[in-house]
Design an enzyme around this catalytic site. Structure first.
Site, PDB file in Angstrom:
ATOM      1  N   HIS A 254       9.607  80.704  -1.119  1.00  0.00           N
ATOM      2  CA  HIS A 254      10.936  80.530  -0.384  1.00  0.00           C
ATOM      3  C   HIS A 254      11.076  79.186  -0.079  1.00  0.00           C
ATOM      4  CE1 HIS A 254      11.042  85.024   1.498  1.00  0.00           C
ATOM      5  NE2 HIS A 254      11.716  85.023   0.076  1.00  0.00           N
TER       6      HIS A 254
ATOM      7  N   ASP B 191       4.580  82.487   6.146  1.00  0.00           N
ATOM      8  CA  ASP B 191       5.267  83.431   6.773  1.00  0.00           C
ATOM      9  C   ASP B 191       4.768  84.778   6.848  1.00  0.00           C
ATOM     10  OD1 ASP B 191       7.228  81.383   6.995  1.00  0.00           O
ATOM     11  OD2 ASP B 191       8.624  82.289   5.917  1.00  0.00           O
TER      12      ASP B 191
ATOM     13  N   ASP C  19      12.349  77.143   1.774  1.00  0.00           N
ATOM     14  CA  ASP C  19      11.917  76.405   3.282  1.00  0.00           C
ATOM     15  C   ASP C  19      10.553  75.979   3.448  1.00  0.00           C
ATOM     16  OD1 ASP C  19      11.609  79.341   3.728  1.00  0.00           O
ATOM     17  OD2 ASP C  19      12.038  79.192   5.622  1.00  0.00           O
ATOM     18  N   HIS C  20       9.714  76.644   2.217  1.00  0.00           N
ATOM     19  CA  HIS C  20       8.306  76.244   2.045  1.00  0.00           C
ATOM     20  C   HIS C  20       7.848  75.294   0.867  1.00  0.00           C
ATOM     21  CE1 HIS C  20       7.017  78.793   5.775  1.00  0.00           C
ATOM     22  NE2 HIS C  20       8.272  79.300   5.415  1.00  0.00           N
TER      23      HIS C  20
ATOM     24  N   HIS D 294       4.314  89.388   3.759  1.00  0.00           N
ATOM     25  CA  HIS D 294       5.950  88.960   3.757  1.00  0.00           C
ATOM     26  C   HIS D 294       6.909  89.505   2.762  1.00  0.00           C
ATOM     27  CE1 HIS D 294       9.153  86.384   5.260  1.00  0.00           C
ATOM     28  NE2 HIS D 294       8.960  85.412   4.288  1.00  0.00           N
TER      29      HIS D 294
ATOM     30  N   HIS E  32       4.137  80.075   0.057  1.00  0.00           N
ATOM     31  CA  HIS E  32       5.053  81.047  -0.859  1.00  0.00           C
ATOM     32  C   HIS E  32       6.311  80.577  -1.305  1.00  0.00           C
ATOM     33  CE1 HIS E  32       6.932  81.190   3.251  1.00  0.00           C
ATOM     34  NE2 HIS E  32       7.954  82.210   2.818  1.00  0.00           N
TER      35      HIS E  32
ATOM     36  N   HIS F  95       7.784  77.839  13.099  1.00  0.00           N
ATOM     37  CA  HIS F  95       8.695  78.754  11.962  1.00  0.00           C
ATOM     38  C   HIS F  95       9.764  79.345  12.942  1.00  0.00           C
ATOM     39  CE1 HIS F  95      10.047  81.107   8.927  1.00  0.00           C
ATOM     40  NE2 HIS F  95       9.732  80.015   7.980  1.00  0.00           N
TER      41      HIS F  95
END
Lengths: 301, 301
Positions: free
Chosen positions: A62, A210, A64-65, A140, A60, A268
């Protein structure tokens, strides 16, 4: 299969915690899963050969990914990569990366192929003669997929002594491994199972991050060898998990149990937790075979 | 002024080399200059307080100067920042960052103010009562600016004994520091320079990266206290410097000499060089007061 954790913390990169990224080695492929900021340095630390990465799966959008992806794409260019690079990611990432390349006038000298994901149903997104990859729709705050990596049925193992004794010409060994009966040098039909045995069981790996607690993934991931499931929080902060659409260690373990997986790997983690072993304690009350991810840790299965 | 180098290598981040980023402390400001991937971790390593960064200056849109920015903006959001953040950058970056925030549905809870740069002439882009910042148009493959940071004239220093002896009321001390003559308690005019002395000389810092050898910057940066000038290559590879619009150590030193700066700091080294001291050797043949940048190194002036 060999899974190497490059980063397994949520939110912001820090000195000793890295955002999500993993490398899965499966049947001669090196698959990169998610690519938070700093992933290319983690790849170097873990001695992953850059030019062997041909497929990148992004769960996805976001940061941090995925914030490390554009840098990795640039580095591939600077390393004069020639091989195609396939990126499986939610719709939108292609537009961002293309705009960044345009602004820096830095076009890749290799083929960059985006496979834009939009489906809310599990779908087959990669297949060759040895491996299949499916999406796992997750729950998510934004559109998110996990990924299910499955080896195909392994070839049967030749029992060489039996085959020679049965006077089968070597030219037929390939057919035998594929499960066929064959004719020997004396014109007799030789039944396959008298000269071969079953190959090793195909392995499977499910990456689920997530996501909030989401039982609808259970049929998709049932019986996998390893399930990586996010557990951003412990149960004490389950209200935060609910609010942010993340999961707790107990919830991850409940999914693992319902799906009858062989092993659960937790990751995570929120950077608020210093002591990750508490995640093991909480999860193992529900599901016994559980480990925590850690940057640099590998799992072979 | 205090300059802290967070990263000073070109192209790709590696385990021990970081792309361009610096922190300049000047009259209570903390200015961040460029923001390659991994800058936020380098800020933590160097114990820079995140909430004190209110102005970020981006030279150009090659990844090794800006790929860490979107992550830093996200981290500010997660740290529940409230203060405005000003970003001075070439036109285009605002659109990319906005698209990334839109795709991740992660809008900042603080004001994010972009100052989009397009001018090919040096221009004043920031000013308050103590500091001015000007662009320095550079000659690179894409639109690029350096930045000139100048303290304004310092206030005059009060000679307290003289002022008391001259029977000047304390209420006038502020006026004296500003250089005015004042009337004392007995109605006499007191000339300013009898009760004050000149303040310390204002300092200046010029950041010039990335750029080919470019004499047109000399008038803009003349007499600065410190010049940071890129030197991606040594003279042996000057053909590569020409081709990629970068500079050699010798060229950087020539600019420093022509501009009569007090100190030259070299940086933006190609990761092909293991031995950075060769840059000193080459530059010092032309300009003596030269140092090399290094991640974590500070310069006070």
């Amino acid at each position: 299969m060999k899974l190497t954790i490059l980063g397994c913390h949520s939110a912001t990169p820090r000195i000793n915690t890295h955002p999500t990224s993993q490398v899965l080695e499966i049947r001669n492929h090196i698959f990169l899963i998610d690519c938070g900021e700093g992933t290319q340095v983690q790849l170097r630390k873990n001695k992953v050969k850059f030019n062997r990465i041909k497929h990148i799966f992004i769960s996805h959008l976001h940061g941090d990914h995925c914030f490390g992806l554009v840098g990795l794409i640039s580095t591939f260019r600077l390393l004069t990569r020639e091989a195609d690079l396939h990126i499986y990611a939610p719709k939108g990432l292609k537009e961002v990366i293309t705009m960044q390349m345009k602004l820096s006038d830095s076009w890749t000298n290799y083929k960059l192929i985006f496979h834009e994901l939009t489906s809310r149903e599990s779908e087959l997104i990669f297949e060759d003669d040895k491996v299949e990859v499916y999406t796992i729709p997750l729950d998510h705050r934004i559109y998110t997929n996990g990924f299910l990596f499955k080896e195909k049925e392994n070839e049967r193992k030749l029992l060489l002594g039996n085959a020679e004794e049965a006077k089968i010409n070597k030219a037929y060994f390939r057919k035998l491994k594929q499960g066929f009966d064959v004719i020997n040098e004396e014109g007799e039909l030789i039944k396959n199972d008298t000269v071969t045995k079953a190959g090793s069981a195909p392995k499977s790996y499910a990456f689920c991050s997530d996501t909030a607690y989401n039982e609808s993934i259970v049929p998709i991931i049932s019986n996998v060898d390893v399930l990586y499931h996010e557990s951003t929080f412990l149960e004490k902060l389950s209200h935060l998990a609910d609010k942010t659409k993340h999961a707790t260690a107990k919830q991850a373990a409940t999914i693992a149990k319902k799906a009858n997986v062989k092993k659960l790997v937790l990751g995570h983690f929120s950077t608020r937790y210093d002591n990750i072993t508490e995640f093991i304690n909480e999860a193992s009350e529900v599901f016994e075979n559980v480990e925590v991810a850690e940057a640099g840790k590998t799992f072979e299965f």
